[in-house]
Design a protein around this motif. Sequence first.
Motif, PDB file in Angstrom:
ATOM      1  N   VAL A  49      55.500  72.768  24.777  1.00 28.43           N
ATOM      2  CA  VAL A  49      55.944  72.119  25.993  1.00 28.43           C
ATOM      3  C   VAL A  49      55.097  70.869  26.179  1.00 28.43           C
ATOM      4  CG1 VAL A  49      56.250  72.351  28.480  1.00 28.43           C
ATOM      5  CG2 VAL A  49      56.591  74.336  26.992  1.00 28.43           C
ATOM      6  N   PHE A  50      55.733  69.716  26.251  1.00 28.59           N
ATOM      7  CA  PHE A  50      55.003  68.456  26.328  1.00 28.59           C
ATOM      8  C   PHE A  50      54.754  68.071  27.773  1.00 28.59           C
ATOM      9  CE2 PHE A  50      57.634  68.226  22.440  1.00 28.59           C
ATOM     10  CZ  PHE A  50      56.596  68.212  21.509  1.00 28.59           C
ATOM     11  N   GLY A  51      53.576  67.470  28.018  1.00 26.01           N
ATOM     12  CA  GLY A  51      53.281  66.933  29.328  1.00 26.01           C
ATOM     13  C   GLY A  51      54.145  65.720  29.611  1.00 26.01           C
ATOM     14  N   GLY A  52      54.213  65.340  30.901  1.00 26.16           N
ATOM     15  CA  GLY A  52      55.102  64.249  31.295  1.00 26.16           C
ATOM     16  C   GLY A  52      54.790  62.933  30.626  1.00 26.16           C
ATOM     17  N   VAL A  53      53.501  62.579  30.539  1.00 19.83           N
ATOM     18  CA  VAL A  53      53.112  61.311  29.917  1.00 19.83           C
ATOM     19  C   VAL A  53      53.474  61.326  28.436  1.00 19.83           C
ATOM     20  CG1 VAL A  53      51.168  59.850  29.276  1.00 19.83           C
ATOM     21  CG2 VAL A  53      51.297  60.812  31.583  1.00 19.83           C
ATOM     22  N   THR A  54      53.164  62.431  27.764  1.00 18.17           N
ATOM     23  CA  THR A  54      53.451  62.527  26.334  1.00 18.17           C
ATOM     24  C   THR A  54      54.945  62.452  26.071  1.00 18.17           C
ATOM     25  OG1 THR A  54      51.478  63.906  26.044  1.00 18.17           O
ATOM     26  CG2 THR A  54      53.130  63.971  24.288  1.00 18.17           C
ATOM     27  N   ARG A  55      55.732  63.146  26.858  1.00 21.02           N
ATOM     28  CA  ARG A  55      57.187  63.118  26.698  1.00 21.02           C
ATOM     29  C   ARG A  55      57.732  61.710  26.902  1.00 21.02           C
ATOM     30  NH1 ARG A  55      58.014  66.975  29.714  1.00 21.02           N
ATOM     31  NH2 ARG A  55      58.447  65.861  31.662  1.00 21.02           N
ATOM     32  N   THR A  56      57.212  61.022  27.920  1.00 19.90           N
ATOM     33  CA  THR A  56      57.659  59.643  28.177  1.00 19.90           C
ATOM     34  C   THR A  56      57.324  58.743  27.002  1.00 19.90           C
ATOM     35  OG1 THR A  56      57.424  59.897  30.577  1.00 19.90           O
ATOM     36  CG2 THR A  56      57.406  57.652  29.708  1.00 19.90           C
ATOM     37  N   MET A  57      56.118  58.871  26.466  1.00 18.36           N
ATOM     38  CA  MET A  57      55.717  58.038  25.330  1.00 18.36           C
ATOM     39  C   MET A  57      56.626  58.272  24.130  1.00 18.36           C
ATOM     40  SD  MET A  57      53.312  56.156  26.357  1.00 18.36           S
ATOM     41  CE  MET A  57      52.495  56.140  27.950  1.00 18.36           C
ATOM     42  N   LEU A  58      56.875  59.532  23.814  1.00 22.63           N
ATOM     43  CA  LEU A  58      57.685  59.850  22.644  1.00 22.63           C
ATOM     44  C   LEU A  58      59.133  59.383  22.804  1.00 22.63           C
ATOM     45  CD1 LEU A  58      56.349  63.445  21.848  1.00 22.63           C
ATOM     46  CD2 LEU A  58      55.852  61.326  20.607  1.00 22.63           C
ATOM     47  N   GLU A  59      59.635  59.384  24.032  1.00 28.48           N
ATOM     48  CA  GLU A  59      61.030  59.018  24.257  1.00 28.48           C
ATOM     49  C   GLU A  59      61.227  57.529  24.538  1.00 28.48           C
ATOM     50  OE1 GLU A  59      62.258  61.469  27.482  1.00 28.48           O
ATOM     51  OE2 GLU A  59      62.359  63.314  26.272  1.00 28.48           O
ATOM     52  N   SER A  60      60.230  56.889  25.188  1.00 25.13           N
ATOM     53  CA  SER A  60      60.477  55.554  25.740  1.00 25.13           C
ATOM     54  C   SER A  60      59.453  54.503  25.329  1.00 25.13           C
ATOM     55  CB  SER A  60      60.496  55.641  27.277  1.00 25.13           C
ATOM     56  OG  SER A  60      61.409  56.613  27.728  1.00 25.13           O
ATOM     57  N   MET A  61      58.603  54.777  24.355  1.00 23.01           N
ATOM     58  CA  MET A  61      57.557  53.818  23.988  1.00 23.01           C
ATOM     59  C   MET A  61      58.149  52.473  23.594  1.00 23.01           C
ATOM     60  SD  MET A  61      56.323  55.065  20.196  1.00 23.01           S
ATOM     61  CE  MET A  61      55.686  56.619  20.805  1.00 23.01           C
ATOM     62  N   THR A  62      57.477  51.426  24.018  1.00 25.04           N
ATOM     63  CA  THR A  62      57.886  50.063  23.700  1.00 25.04           C
ATOM     64  C   THR A  62      56.823  49.340  22.889  1.00 25.04           C
ATOM     65  OG1 THR A  62      57.006  49.387  25.841  1.00 25.04           O
ATOM     66  CG2 THR A  62      59.355  49.859  25.728  1.00 25.04           C
ATOM     67  N   VAL A  63      55.729  50.040  22.594  1.00 22.57           N
ATOM     68  CA  VAL A  63      54.596  49.479  21.880  1.00 22.57           C
ATOM     69  C   VAL A  63      54.003  50.625  21.048  1.00 22.57           C
ATOM     70  CG1 VAL A  63      52.997  50.047  23.771  1.00 22.57           C
ATOM     71  CG2 VAL A  63      52.427  48.185  22.209  1.00 22.57           C
ATOM     72  N   PRO A  64      53.395  50.352  19.897  1.00 18.30           N
ATOM     73  CA  PRO A  64      52.753  51.446  19.157  1.00 18.30           C
ATOM     74  C   PRO A  64      51.748  52.194  20.018  1.00 18.30           C
ATOM     75  CG  PRO A  64      52.881  49.486  17.782  1.00 18.30           C
ATOM     76  CD  PRO A  64      53.313  49.071  19.158  1.00 18.30           C
ATOM     77  N   VAL A  65      51.746  53.519  19.883  1.00 16.16           N
ATOM     78  CA  VAL A  65      50.877  54.367  20.699  1.00 16.16           C
ATOM     79  C   VAL A  65      50.031  55.237  19.771  1.00 16.16           C
ATOM     80  CG1 VAL A  65      50.776  56.134  22.498  1.00 16.16           C
ATOM     81  CG2 VAL A  65      52.592  54.423  22.545  1.00 16.16           C
ATOM     82  N   LEU A  66      48.717  55.176  19.958  1.00 14.94           N
ATOM     83  CA  LEU A  66      47.828  56.095  19.266  1.00 14.94           C
ATOM     84  C   LEU A  66      47.620  57.296  20.177  1.00 14.94           C
ATOM     85  CD1 LEU A  66      44.848  55.499  16.984  1.00 14.94           C
ATOM     86  CD2 LEU A  66      44.622  57.183  18.803  1.00 14.94           C
ATOM     87  N   MET A  67      47.999  58.469  19.700  1.00 16.86           N
ATOM     88  CA  MET A  67      47.926  59.688  20.490  1.00 16.86           C
ATOM     89  C   MET A  67      47.020  60.698  19.800  1.00 16.86           C
ATOM     90  SD  MET A  67      52.018  60.018  21.278  1.00 16.86           S
ATOM     91  CE  MET A  67      51.862  60.885  22.828  1.00 16.86           C
ATOM     92  N   ALA A  68      46.274  61.452  20.598  1.00 16.17           N
ATOM     93  CA  ALA A  68      45.397  62.486  20.049  1.00 16.17           C
ATOM     94  C   ALA A  68      45.366  63.665  20.998  1.00 16.17           C
ATOM     95  CB  ALA A  68      43.992  61.941  19.827  1.00 16.17           C
ATOM     96  N   HIS A  69      45.264  64.844  20.401  1.00 17.30           N
ATOM     97  CA  HIS A  69      45.210  66.081  21.179  1.00 17.30           C
ATOM     98  C   HIS A  69      43.979  66.879  20.745  1.00 17.30           C
ATOM     99  CE1 HIS A  69      46.736  69.461  23.525  1.00 17.30           C
ATOM    100  NE2 HIS A  69      46.621  70.251  22.474  1.00 17.30           N
TER     101      HIS A  69
END
Length: 278
Positions: free
Chosen positions: A258-278
């Motif tokens: 289950v993805f958090g809101g920010v993570t879900r938004t990034m994966l669906e709507s990113m407009t710039v490269p995103v470095l993500m870490a968990h």
Amino acid sequence: MSYKTLLVHIDDSRRSDTRIALSLELAQRWDAHLIGLYVVCQDLFRPIFRQDKTLSFAQIEAQEANRREKAENAFLAAAERAGRSAEWRAPPGPALDVAMLHARHADLLVLGQQDPNDPASFVAPHFVGDLVLGAGRPALVVPYAGEVRTLGENVLLAWDGSREAARAAADALPLLQRARHVGIEIVHAHGQAQSPDAPEGIDVAAWLETHGVRAAFSTTPHHVGIGAGATLLNRASDLHADLLVTGAYGHARARERVFGGVTRTMLESMTVPVLMAH
């Protein structure tokens, strides 16, 4: 600090060449070894396999082998032109399990956002998100749209004091240390006040400075009706950032994540490269 082994996800999508070119440029920055991991959808009922319903399984397998060979030749040729150390991997097995295993032996992953208009970009449900949350490695996710002209010159670091944000900041250090400008962005919930005695962001800015990174910090109010993820993307656009660094939030529930809101938004709507870490 640097990344010495990079892994780029390769598939048959239109955006795969962009990821390869970007990963080769990053490998050049840190004199890193590059692994090209070819993992594609294995579901024969997906649209990419149903373009010609008269094909037999043997013919479908032949087409898959042809696409795999074409992708391998293109990747190795690009690496040779760039003068980079590179290797090709196309292991058998379930897509996510295979990707997870190989990702854990790399310093940085280069992945691509799924393109809803390109069936070849689909690997498995929530493939990128599951890989980001499960691999234990930072992932640079490239949007399916737009041109990546620069990366890491103007970086926006999302900060909320969480474990995930701290992990992302630490994992992004090789990029932050080479950036021309680094901004720390705190998104406040509606009505949440900032302490005048200890402004948020000052501690992480001080920590970054011990690593040679000078960063400014600012606070953006989180307006009702606009999620924190959308607020961060808007700020990245306003500041002309070419990289957004953020923690990846989520948890396992039953057999799915289950993805958090920010993570879900990034994966669906990113407009710039995103470095993500968990």
